[in-house]
Design a protein around this motif. Structure first.
Motif, PDB file in Angstrom:
ATOM      1  N   LEU A 303       0.817  -1.211   0.000  1.00 50.15           N
ATOM      2  CA  LEU A 303       0.000   0.000   0.000  1.00 50.15           C
ATOM      3  C   LEU A 303       0.854   1.266   0.000  1.00 50.15           C
ATOM      4  O   LEU A 303       0.509   2.252  -0.651  1.00 50.15           O
ATOM      5  N   SER A 304       1.968   1.249   0.709  1.00 56.67           N
ATOM      6  CA  SER A 304       2.808   2.445   0.797  1.00 56.67           C
ATOM      7  C   SER A 304       3.605   2.693  -0.474  1.00 56.67           C
ATOM      8  O   SER A 304       3.909   3.844  -0.805  1.00 56.67           O
ATOM      9  N   ARG A 312      -4.399   5.949  -1.298  1.00 59.55           N
ATOM     10  CA  ARG A 312      -4.128   5.323   0.000  1.00 59.55           C
ATOM     11  C   ARG A 312      -5.064   5.882   1.075  1.00 59.55           C
ATOM     12  O   ARG A 312      -5.635   5.135   1.871  1.00 59.55           O
ATOM     13  N   GLU A 316      -7.242   2.867   2.394  1.00 62.47           N
ATOM     14  CA  GLU A 316      -6.432   2.144   3.371  1.00 62.47           C
ATOM     15  C   GLU A 316      -7.274   1.336   4.354  1.00 62.47           C
ATOM     16  O   GLU A 316      -7.062   0.129   4.541  1.00 62.47           O
ATOM     17  N   ALA A 381       3.144   8.379   4.104  1.00 60.91           N
ATOM     18  CA  ALA A 381       2.409   7.419   4.921  1.00 60.91           C
ATOM     19  C   ALA A 381       2.894   7.456   6.370  1.00 60.91           C
ATOM     20  O   ALA A 381       2.089   7.403   7.311  1.00 60.91           O
TER      21      ALA A 381
END
Length: 399
Positions: A303-304, A312, A316, A381
């Motif tokens: 995800l990062s 994101r 997330e 992030a």
């Protein structure tokens, strides 16, 4: 995974001298067909021949016929290796021989100091495929053949179909591809959730064992980045990167309460996707960094690295909840609040990986826009989740 393969990898990965130094490590050559000792590792796809491919394939299955021709389709290329799809033509088409296979070739190293790392990574990747093929924990290609020779290695893999994700866009919503990868990661992690550093096979990386080495490589990467970050990273981002150098070793030493077999480099460029209408399936490749880690290491990496800032923030929570639901099908509970704290802490994982990569790629760093984009996303992030305050809190526990 069989002990024979593990031992044979360890014994042959370091062989380098003299004619015939090429060492086929899977399948084991002992007692195999005459002429198979000529299967030294090849330098590139251009070195492939029908005789070499026939011999390699028939080590896996002696019933497969002789190969009479093949064509090569490029799939992906990175700083470490090249992956191609081979379309095969056999003299006898009545059997069950595969129409296509995947072939991986190592790339020349920029400096000799990385040779040992590449050899170890090759052994690890071959071992991971063998282990996962016997457990069916997640979708991966089957291992057909593996060979190592000094700085060169080759893998032949079953072709499970699919293509790599290709898009220059930065979507503002998560894609089905991310959901498909998280599905496979959750199944992988759930299958091996009772793994510990003591019980895991020796080929799997242990974070604590590599704390000092990674901390050193991280500082080398910071020095390389210092020369080119202006104009590519915000000063605040570089300040975070620089400050975290004092925490890298402690981050690796923190003992996570949930450990499992992790992929170690979970990014879209290490996934093959098959699409059938609205359905998307993922097959995980590129297991060079497989090891014992917290499950959220892989989730944070995916995800990062591969979601835009907007995507994101929009996706997330939904993606983390989806992951937890699949993971808990293994019978082990992973409360969402607990997973979020682990995710927050593991956001440093992809940053560490990418900063270490800057040291490896320092000669071409200024032109590597993709790596710089990932580092920016990693930093954003970490700021969003205030991960540094959690790192400082857990560092006190370590002390």
């Amino acid at each position: 995974m069989s002990q024979t393969l593990t031992t044979h990898i360890e014994n042959t990965a370091g062989e380098r001298s003299g004619a015939g130094a090429g060492s086929v490590i899977f399948p084991d050559l002992r007692g195999s067909r005459e002429g198979s000792a000529d299967l030294a590792a090849l330098q590139s796809p251009e070195a492939l021949t029908e005789s070499w491919l026939s011999a390699a394939l028939q080590l896996c299955n002696p019933q497969w016929p002789e190969l009479v021709g093949f064509s090569c389709e490029p799939l992906s290329s990175n700083d470490f290796d090249i992956l191609v799809r081979l379309h095969l033509r056999f003299a006898d088409t009545s059997g069950a021989a595969p129409a296509t296979v995947l072939a991986k070739f190592s790339r020349p190293l920029p400096t000799p100091q990385w040779e040992a790392f590449i050899r170890q990574s090759f052994a690890r990747e071959a071992s991971a495929y063998q282990e996962l093929n016997s457990h069916y924990a997640c979708r991966v290609p089957g291992l057909i053949f593996a060979a190592a020779d000094g700085q060169q290695f080759n893998l032949l893999l079953e072709d499970c179909g699919g293509e790599f994700y290709a898009s220059d866009a930065s979507p503002d919503e998560h894609q089905p591809e991310h959901e498909a990868v998280l599905q496979e990661l959750a199944q992988l992690h759930g299958c091996f959730v009772r793994t510990s550093p003591a019980s895991a096979p020796q080929w799997q990386l242990r974070q604590r064992d590599n704390a000092r080495f990674i901390a050193h490589r991280y500082r080398v990467g910071v020095d390389a980045l210092r020369e080119v970050y202006a104009g590519t990273l915000a000063q605040g981002h570089f300040g975070l990167v620089e400050k975290f150098a004092d925490y890298v070793a402690d981050w690796h030493r923190y003992e996570r309460h949930i450990l499992t077999l992790s992929h170690g480099d979970a990014r879209l460029e290490n996934v093959l996707f098959q699409r059938d209408g609205a359905t998307c399936r993922a097959s995980l490749v590129g297991w060079k960094l497989a090891g014992v880690r917290n499950p959220m290491y892989d989730v944070a990496s995916l995800l990062s690295n591969d979601l835009s800032y907007v995507a994101r923030n929009n996706s997330e929570a939904t993606l983390l909840q989806r992951y937890c639901r699949v993971f808990e099908q293994s019978g082990t509970q992973y409360p969402f609040r607990e997973a979020c704290e682990d995710y927050r802490f593991n956001l440093f994982g992809p940053l560490i990986f990418n900063i270490c990569a800057t040291g490896f790629l320092k000669d071409s760093l200024a032109q590597n826009t993709e790596l710089m984009k990932r580092i920016r996303r990693n930093c954003m992030a970490i700021f969003d989740w205030d991960a540094m305050s959690l790192m400082q809190k857990r560092r006190n526990v370590i002390a």
